[in-house]
Design an enzyme around this catalytic site. Structure first.
Site, PDB file in Angstrom:
ATOM      1  N   LYS A 139       8.081  13.467   1.205  1.00 41.58           N
ATOM      2  CA  LYS A 139       6.884  12.631   1.060  1.00 41.58           C
ATOM      3  C   LYS A 139       7.206  11.271   1.680  1.00 41.58           C
ATOM      4  O   LYS A 139       7.804  10.409   1.037  1.00 41.58           O
ATOM      5  CB  LYS A 139       6.505  12.453  -0.416  1.00 41.58           C
ATOM      6  N   GLU A 184      19.283   5.565  -1.951  1.00 37.78           N
ATOM      7  CA  GLU A 184      19.465   4.413  -1.050  1.00 37.78           C
ATOM      8  C   GLU A 184      18.528   3.328  -1.546  1.00 37.78           C
ATOM      9  O   GLU A 184      17.334   3.358  -1.242  1.00 37.78           O
ATOM     10  CB  GLU A 184      19.105   4.794   0.395  1.00 37.78           C
ATOM     11  N   CYS A 227      16.658  -3.084   4.012  1.00 39.41           N
ATOM     12  CA  CYS A 227      17.515  -3.119   2.811  1.00 39.41           C
ATOM     13  C   CYS A 227      18.876  -3.741   3.104  1.00 39.41           C
ATOM     14  O   CYS A 227      19.502  -4.293   2.205  1.00 39.41           O
ATOM     15  CB  CYS A 227      17.644  -1.733   2.205  1.00 39.41           C
ATOM     16  N   GLU A 272      15.834  -9.315  -4.720  1.00 37.86           N
ATOM     17  CA  GLU A 272      15.722  -8.958  -3.310  1.00 37.86           C
ATOM     18  C   GLU A 272      14.424  -9.535  -2.733  1.00 37.86           C
ATOM     19  O   GLU A 272      13.332  -9.155  -3.166  1.00 37.86           O
ATOM     20  CB  GLU A 272      15.706  -7.433  -3.177  1.00 37.86           C
TER      21      GLU A 272
HETATM   22  P1  NAD Z   1       7.781   0.102  -5.010  1.00 37.52           P
HETATM   23  O1  NAD Z   1       9.014  -0.026  -5.804  1.00 37.52           O
HETATM   24  O2  NAD Z   1       6.527   0.418  -5.736  1.00 37.52           O
HETATM   25  O3  NAD Z   1       7.943   1.259  -3.914  1.00 37.52           O
HETATM   26  C1  NAD Z   1       9.053   1.408  -3.078  1.00 37.52           C
HETATM   27  C2  NAD Z   1       8.900   2.756  -2.386  1.00 37.52           C
HETATM   28  O4  NAD Z   1       9.046   3.783  -3.340  1.00 37.52           O
HETATM   29  C3  NAD Z   1       7.527   2.987  -1.773  1.00 37.52           C
HETATM   30  O5  NAD Z   1       7.677   3.652  -0.548  1.00 37.52           O
HETATM   31  C4  NAD Z   1       6.788   3.852  -2.772  1.00 37.52           C
HETATM   32  O6  NAD Z   1       5.846   4.721  -2.154  1.00 37.52           O
HETATM   33  C5  NAD Z   1       7.896   4.647  -3.377  1.00 37.52           C
HETATM   34  N1  NAD Z   1       7.683   5.010  -4.761  1.00 37.52           N
HETATM   35  C6  NAD Z   1       7.230   4.199  -5.747  1.00 37.52           C
HETATM   36  N2  NAD Z   1       7.192   4.855  -6.916  1.00 37.52           N
HETATM   37  C7  NAD Z   1       7.618   6.115  -6.664  1.00 37.52           C
HETATM   38  C8  NAD Z   1       7.822   7.268  -7.471  1.00 37.52           C
HETATM   39  N3  NAD Z   1       7.606   7.254  -8.810  1.00 37.52           N
HETATM   40  N4  NAD Z   1       8.274   8.400  -6.880  1.00 37.52           N
HETATM   41  C9  NAD Z   1       8.529   8.435  -5.554  1.00 37.52           C
HETATM   42  N5  NAD Z   1       8.370   7.370  -4.741  1.00 37.52           N
HETATM   43  C10 NAD Z   1       7.932   6.223  -5.291  1.00 37.52           C
HETATM   44  O7  NAD Z   1       7.580  -1.235  -4.223  1.00 37.52           O
HETATM   45  P2  NAD Z   1       6.990  -1.678  -2.833  1.00 37.52           P
HETATM   46  O8  NAD Z   1       6.021  -2.763  -3.100  1.00 37.52           O
HETATM   47  O9  NAD Z   1       6.525  -0.557  -1.966  1.00 37.52           O
HETATM   48  O10 NAD Z   1       8.295  -2.271  -2.198  1.00 37.52           O
HETATM   49  C11 NAD Z   1       8.857  -3.397  -2.865  1.00 37.52           C
HETATM   50  C12 NAD Z   1      10.307  -3.292  -3.065  1.00 37.52           C
HETATM   51  O11 NAD Z   1      10.851  -2.034  -2.773  1.00 37.52           O
HETATM   52  C13 NAD Z   1      10.994  -4.231  -2.107  1.00 37.52           C
HETATM   53  O12 NAD Z   1      11.078  -5.507  -2.684  1.00 37.52           O
HETATM   54  C14 NAD Z   1      12.326  -3.629  -1.944  1.00 37.52           C
HETATM   55  O13 NAD Z   1      13.170  -4.061  -2.973  1.00 37.52           O
HETATM   56  C15 NAD Z   1      12.124  -2.167  -2.184  1.00 37.52           C
HETATM   57  N6  NAD Z   1      12.185  -1.381  -0.938  1.00 37.52           N
HETATM   58  C16 NAD Z   1      13.397  -0.980  -0.531  1.00 37.52           C
HETATM   59  C17 NAD Z   1      13.500  -0.255   0.625  1.00 37.52           C
HETATM   60  C18 NAD Z   1      14.838   0.207   1.127  1.00 37.52           C
HETATM   61  O14 NAD Z   1      14.971   0.457   2.303  1.00 37.52           O
HETATM   62  N7  NAD Z   1      15.831   0.363   0.273  1.00 37.52           N
HETATM   63  C19 NAD Z   1      12.369   0.072   1.345  1.00 37.52           C
HETATM   64  C20 NAD Z   1      11.106  -0.351   0.882  1.00 37.52           C
HETATM   65  C21 NAD Z   1      11.030  -1.069  -0.286  1.00 37.52           C
END
Ligand code: NAD
Length: 475
Positions: free
Chosen positions: A174, A249, A283, A380
């Site tokens: 997904k 990750e 990240c 972060e």
């Molecule tokens: P978020 O925590 O809601 O989502 C992060 C990602 O996880 C999104 O792609 C989302 O679709 C997915 N996700 C969320 N809940 C999920 C679940 N229950 N099951 C499966 N997937 C799920 O936050 P956001 O607003 O999208 O991103 C904010 C924070 O996320 C950033 O501040 C950063 O810390 C982190 N982030 C990290 C990476 C990385 O490369 N490690 C990438 C994107 C976001």
């Protein structure tokens, strides 16, 4: 220019007919690019049934034949590099030159895992009993489920697809609903390369609903997630219910230690390039800049001047160096971080505000004179905000660099080999760059320690993540 979005289940493309849909937004102008169909529970069940059949076929396909298909998919992606890169820029915002590098890196990781699958060696263990053999073999883990975020729309899914397929597994993935187009086009490359049906299915929907549904299924044996720490913890707990393998990750807050023995201005120039890549939404983005006291002023002045000169704009325009943030949530997060810095008396040395009122543009920002317990220094930022802080001694900076629960990447700039050795040993991180920000390649292991994650992607370790070791004793 932007593709029609579909689900890919059991080798079939499924459109929005009768399904719930959501709009994909272009972060440059907030206009709708396309409608994305959501998978129903019946779709997920179909993907699971298809994965069972796909896995039976794929596990019996020898590694040379698997590699032919994977390499073909990588070649198709390289042929379509420009088109896929344009899709990434439209849906995610990063400049086209970065999107091109991302597509090339995705093709590389698929090729690497295709080839590495041929070298998934076991080992012969000298037997203590006469006339017997004791040895190990590597077997595919089984059906896997993966979830990827919006910051690398094609590279992040490519890492998971490449590892799973190279290891002989079937995968239901997904990708992010906010940036689905490039992942759909990569899937098209695998379909055209004649990947057997069911080996790869691509679904979209409500992230929490899909992950909970798939992780609970007995046939899913491994979970791989890239994203935030809170979501990673939640998914790890779900996987623990049935003792499923996980690769996590998660986020980072990478310290960058700049010693007095390097040219502060040249180092600032390199650091600006690293910091504002993908508008800081990476990240392993260099996050906290600790600069030794004699170099601090020069470094901060040069960094701030260069940050102000970064050309912000539409990523499709060739002069753009930094695009908009990927979504409105990041804009709010940046405003919140800057407000916290200001309320604690920090100085905004560059940027600090949203640019314009259409599109998610935020200025390349530099903050100085701030406290170690401010939001920017402890959470972060995942955006284009760089704090610059002075330090005196190596011991002091190591303690400050290691003070957070994050442990993904860390960087140091020094011309002294002894310094380099000491600090690269001392920094608590899964990856350390000394005099470089280049720490992510298909052939090198990518992963974090502490709350930044568990396991690796890329390299030999990224393949092992999708295989299980079986010991055989043969009398
Ligand atoms: P978020 O925590 O809601 O989502 C992060 C990602 O996880 C999104 O792609 C989302 O679709 C997915 N996700 C969320 N809940 C999920 C679940 N229950 N099951 C499966 N997937 C799920 O936050 P956001 O607003 O999208 O991103 C904010 C924070 O996320 C950033 O501040 C950063 O810390 C982190 N982030 C990290 C990476 C990385 O490369 N490690 C990438 C994107 C976001």
């Amino acid at each position: 220019m932007y593709p029609k979005l579909k689900l890919f289940i059991g080798g079939q493309w499924k459109n929005g007919a009768g399904r719930k849909t959501e709009s994909v937004i272009n972060p440059v102008n907030e206009k709708v690019l396309a409608e994305l169909p959501h998978a129903s529970k019946a779709d997920l069940d179909d993907a699971l049934e298809a994965a069972k059949r796909g896995f039976e076929t794929w596990r019996k396909t020898n590694a040379w034949d698997r590699a032919c298909i994977m390499n073909k998919a990588a070649d198709i992606m390289r042929e379509r590099l420009e088109a896929i890169a344009t899709i990434i820029t439209q849906e995610q915002g990063k400049p086209l030159f970065e999107a091109r590098l991302e597509v090339a890196a995705a093709a590389d990781v698929i090729q690497w895992m295709a080839e590495e699958g041929k070298r998934s060696y076991g080992r012969v263990i000298p037997s203590r009993l006469p006339g017997t053999r004791t040895f190990t073999v590597q077997e595919p883990v089984g059906i896997c489920a993966a979830f990827t975020p919006w910051n690398f729309p094609v590279l992040s899914p490519a890492r998971k697809i490449a590892g799973a397929l190279g290891g002989g597994c079937a995968l239901i993935i997904k990708p992010s609903e906010e940036t689905p187009g490039a992942a759909v086009e990569m899937t098209r490359a695998f379909a055209e390369a004649r990947l057997p049906e069911g080996v790869l299915s691509v679904v979209f929907g409500m992230p929490a609903e899909i992950s909970e549904y798939l992780i609970a299924k007995d046939e899913v044996r491994k979970i791989s997630f890239t994203g935030s720490i809170p979501v990673g913890k939640h998914l790890t707990k779900l996987a623990a219910e049935n003792v499923k393998r996980v690769t996590m990750e998660l986020g980072g807050h990478s310290p960058v230690v700049v010693f007095d023995d390097v040219d502060p201005e040249k180092t600032a120039d390199i650091a600006v390039g690293g910091k504002y890549r993908n508008a800081g939404q990476v990240c392993i983005s260099p996050t906290r800049f600790y600069v030794q006291e004699n170099s601090y002023k020069k470094f901060a002045a040069r960094f701030s001047a260069q940050a102000k000169a970064v050309k912000l704009g539409n990523g499709l325009e060739s002069e753009t160096r930094m695009g908009p943030l990927a979504n409105a949530r990041r804009l709010d997060a940046m405003a919140n971080i800057v407000a916290d810095c200001q309320s604690r008396g920090a100085k905004i040395a560059a940027g600090g505000t949203r640019r314009g009122n259409q599109g998610y543009f935020f200025e390349p920002t530099v903050v100085t004179d701030l406290q170690d317990d401010s939001k920017l220094m402890t959470q972060e930022p995942f955006g284009p905000i760089a704090p610059i802080i002075p330090f005196k001694t190596l011991d002091e900076v190591v303690a400050r660099a290691n003070s957070l629960p994050y442990g993904l990447a860390a960087y140091a700039f020094t011309s002294d080999t002894r310094n380099a050795n000491i600090i690269s040993d001392a920094l608590e991180a899964g990856m350390v760059g000394v005099n470089t920000f280049s720490i992510s390649m298909a052939e090198t292991p990518f992963g974090g320690v502490k709350e930044s994650g568990y396991g690796h992607e890329g390299s030999v370790e990224g393949l092992e993540a999708y295989t299980s070791k079986k010991f055989i004793s043969q009398a």
